[in-house]
Write a protein that holds these residues in place. Structure first.
Motif, short mmCIF file in Angstrom:
data_model
loop_
_atom_site.label_atom_id
_atom_site.label_comp_id
_atom_site.label_asym_id
_atom_site.label_seq_id
_atom_site.Cartn_x
_atom_site.Cartn_y
_atom_site.Cartn_z
N SER A 1 67.47 43.82 46.74
CA SER A 1 67.51 43.77 45.28
C SER A 1 68.29 42.54 44.86
O SER A 1 69.31 42.20 45.49
CB SER A 1 68.19 45.02 44.69
OG SER A 1 67.45 46.18 44.92
N PHE A 2 67.83 41.88 43.82
CA PHE A 2 68.56 40.77 43.21
C PHE A 2 69.20 41.23 41.91
O PHE A 2 68.58 41.97 41.13
CB PHE A 2 67.63 39.59 42.92
CG PHE A 2 67.41 38.68 44.08
CD1 PHE A 2 68.33 37.69 44.41
CD2 PHE A 2 66.27 38.80 44.87
CE1 PHE A 2 68.12 36.84 45.49
CE2 PHE A 2 66.04 37.96 45.95
CZ PHE A 2 66.97 36.97 46.26
N VAL A 3 70.43 40.79 41.68
CA VAL A 3 71.15 41.11 40.44
C VAL A 3 71.70 39.80 39.88
O VAL A 3 72.35 39.03 40.59
CB VAL A 3 72.30 42.10 40.69
CG1 VAL A 3 73.04 42.38 39.38
CG2 VAL A 3 71.80 43.39 41.31
N ASN A 4 71.45 39.58 38.59
CA ASN A 4 71.99 38.40 37.91
C ASN A 4 73.43 38.69 37.48
O ASN A 4 73.66 39.49 36.57
CB ASN A 4 71.13 38.05 36.70
CG ASN A 4 71.59 36.80 35.97
OD1 ASN A 4 71.33 36.66 34.79
ND2 ASN A 4 72.27 35.90 36.64
N ALA A 5 74.38 38.09 38.17
CA ALA A 5 75.79 38.25 37.81
C ALA A 5 76.16 37.23 36.75
O ALA A 5 75.75 36.08 36.81
CB ALA A 5 76.66 38.06 39.05
N ILE B 1 58.35 52.84 42.18
CA ILE B 1 59.25 53.58 43.08
C ILE B 1 58.57 54.86 43.56
O ILE B 1 58.60 55.19 44.75
CB ILE B 1 60.59 53.88 42.37
CG1 ILE B 1 61.39 52.59 42.21
CG2 ILE B 1 61.40 54.93 43.14
CD1 ILE B 1 62.63 52.72 41.36
N LYS B 2 57.92 55.56 42.64
CA LYS B 2 57.22 56.79 42.99
C LYS B 2 56.13 56.53 44.03
O LYS B 2 55.97 57.29 45.00
CB LYS B 2 56.61 57.41 41.73
CG LYS B 2 55.94 58.76 41.91
CD LYS B 2 55.57 59.34 40.53
CE LYS B 2 54.97 60.74 40.65
NZ LYS B 2 53.59 60.73 41.07
N ILE C 1 70.02 56.23 41.63
CA ILE C 1 69.20 55.24 40.94
C ILE C 1 70.13 54.16 40.37
O ILE C 1 71.18 54.47 39.80
CB ILE C 1 68.40 55.88 39.78
CG1 ILE C 1 67.28 56.77 40.32
CG2 ILE C 1 67.86 54.83 38.83
CD1 ILE C 1 66.03 56.04 40.75
N ASN C 2 69.74 52.90 40.50
CA ASN C 2 70.46 51.77 39.91
C ASN C 2 69.54 51.05 38.93
O ASN C 2 68.42 50.64 39.32
CB ASN C 2 70.93 50.81 41.00
CG ASN C 2 71.88 51.46 41.97
OD1 ASN C 2 72.93 51.96 41.58
ND2 ASN C 2 71.52 51.49 43.24
N ILE D 1 64.72 48.44 38.59
CA ILE D 1 65.30 49.68 39.11
C ILE D 1 65.17 49.73 40.63
O ILE D 1 64.11 49.41 41.17
CB ILE D 1 64.59 50.91 38.49
CG1 ILE D 1 64.63 50.84 36.94
CG2 ILE D 1 65.22 52.21 38.98
CD1 ILE D 1 63.88 51.97 36.26
N ASP D 2 66.25 50.14 41.30
CA ASP D 2 66.13 50.44 42.73
C ASP D 2 66.65 51.85 42.98
O ASP D 2 67.18 52.51 42.08
CB ASP D 2 66.78 49.38 43.62
CG ASP D 2 68.29 49.32 43.53
OD1 ASP D 2 68.92 50.30 43.13
OD2 ASP D 2 68.86 48.28 43.91
N ALA D 3 66.49 52.32 44.22
CA ALA D 3 66.77 53.73 44.50
C ALA D 3 67.21 53.95 45.93
O ALA D 3 66.88 53.18 46.84
CB ALA D 3 65.53 54.57 44.21
N VAL D 4 67.96 55.04 46.12
CA VAL D 4 68.29 55.57 47.44
C VAL D 4 67.73 56.98 47.51
O VAL D 4 67.94 57.79 46.59
CB VAL D 4 69.81 55.59 47.68
CG1 VAL D 4 70.12 56.10 49.09
CG2 VAL D 4 70.42 54.21 47.47
N VAL D 5 67.00 57.28 48.59
CA VAL D 5 66.23 58.52 48.69
C VAL D 5 66.64 59.27 49.95
O VAL D 5 66.82 58.68 51.01
CB VAL D 5 64.72 58.20 48.71
CG1 VAL D 5 63.89 59.48 48.81
CG2 VAL D 5 64.33 57.41 47.46
#
Length: 411
Positions: free
Chosen positions: A244-248, A336-337, A353-354, A397-401
């Motif tokens: 995942s990329f995040v713009n800081a 994601i689904k 979820i992020n 959105i990203d996720a841990v499952v």
């Protein structure tokens, strides 16, 4: 391990509650916490004072949740600290260290454009070890193993905290360990230094870059993504972890890039036996029903799946879907689904979820869509506002499952 491992979602009245998230979701040997704002649970309002008082309230909320499930703060494995002003970190550090008696957790610190409540200066989420596991697992006195090496930068954190079958590394800045300063050059040189620091930490615990399950890459300029991906390709030949990329808005020390990693730990932590677990397999999967990416859609190891950040892209066209943030959030969650279903899971297996938003004021519109994707108790959740999202999107959105079947050779 049983295929019937149960996800345990819990809330306490001693911390702020929400209709769109669960305070803590435990699965197997980890608890995943929702991000805590500096909200007094009795009033529902931001506490008075500055960033030190707000950080204290965030940590008090985490502590209340930790204690409500029979744990202590030293069970914390990882903290993510999101601030409105990176210069506030020194004040937060003065508060933060008092909450831990043993080795400090690993940590990520980043300045973001906005937080869900406009008066908030800081928000903190956490990952907690869960030695008792979740039913029908038998309680096991697993040990959290915190380690550091002189070959990577040190600070008010542990470089790596292992528990059961995962290592969670502190985010690495592009710091030359010999000088303590940022390396010379641009984002390519900085990315390489971050990855070399990660490599040094992994080698110090007898792991390799191929053991990495997920990377979250914070960049101050999204235009640098292509260069970052090119450098990453040198370190991940053949297999590419979820990403995942995040713009800081800003990073510590004025860095251009910072990299956070989740690492598989097949040898487990005592009293787990290495000969029983060392052959666990990383399972990376992609599906044509989600947008093509230069990294894995999902990477499973042991009892967790890690899903790459999903943009609101139509997988058939590769373009951003038409409409506003409501439509874009629906597409992210649909992607994601599709990934989750491609590995024979369902959305209610999600534990965390992020969400990144271009405009934090869009959160209500996202929530209207978000809740329709879950039939049971909602996952833990973290929301941040960012100045920019790849491809000009409004949301990512990203996720841990949870992954109750585990990965081979677990049964």
């Amino acid at each position: 391990m049983s295929h019937d491992i149960i996800k345990v979602s819990r809330n306490t009245e001693n911390a702020p509650t929400s209709f769109v998230s669960t305070q803590t979701v435990a699965f197997s040997h980890y608890n995943n916490f929702s991000a805590q704002l500096p909200v007094d649970p009795k009033t529902g309002k931001i506490v008075a004072g500055g960033v030190a008082e707000q950080a204290t309230q965030c940590l008090n909320n985490i502590k209340a949740i930790v204690e409500s499930i029979g744990h202590v703060m030293d069970d914390v494995v990882k903290l993510n600290i999101f601030v409105k002003n990176i210069a506030d970190i020194a004040l937060i550090d003065e508060v933060y260290t008092g909450y831990f008696q043993a080795a400090l957790p690993t940590r990520t610190t980043v300045q973001v454009a906005a937080l869900p409540m406009s008066e908030a200066l800081v928000q903190i989420d956490a990952l907690i070890s869960n030695g008792e596991g979740t039913a029908p697992q038998a309680a096991c006195p697993l040990i959290k193993v915190s380690r550091n090496t002189e070959n990577a930068p040190q600070g008010l954190f542990s470089q790596t905290a292992a528990f059961s079958h995962y290592n969670n590394l502190a985010s690495q800045l592009p710091v030359d360990v010999k000088t303590g300063a940022l390396v010379a050059g641009g984002v390519a040189q900085q990315t390489e230094q971050c990855l070399n620091n990660i490599k040094a930490v992994l080698e110090s615990i007898e792991h390799t870059m191929q053991d990495i399950v997920k990377t979250t890459i914070f960049v101050t300029d999204l235009a640098d993504m292509e260069v970052v991906n090119q450098v990453c390709a040198k370190f991940f030949p053949g297999y590419v972890p979820a990403r995942s990329f995040v713009n800081a808005s800003a990073l510590p020390m004025g860095a251009l890039v910072q990299i956070d990693t989740v690492v598989s730990h097949g040898d487990g932590t005592p009293p787990q036996l290495p000969e029983d677990t060392a052959l666990l397999v990383i399972e990376a999967n992609n599906t044509e029903n989600a947008p093509v990416q230069p990294y894995s859609h999902t990477v499973a190891f042991s009892h967790y799946n890690h899903i790459s950040g999903q943009l609101p892209l139509d997988p058939k066209t590769g373009a951003i879907v038409a409409g506003g943030v409501n439509d874009q959030a629906r597409q992210c969650l649909s992607n994601i689904k599709a990934i989750i279903e491609s590995v024979d899971h369902v959305m209610d297996d999600t534990v965390k979820i992020n969400i990144q938003l271009k405009n934090i004021a869009d959160l209500d519109a996202v929530n209207d869509v978000y809740t329709t994707f879950f039939q049971g108790e909602l996952p833990a959740r973290t929301v941040i506002g960012v100045a920019e999202i790849p491809m000009g999107a409004l949301v990512q959105i990203d996720a841990v499952v949870s992954n109750c079947e585990g990965t081979p050779p677990q049964a």
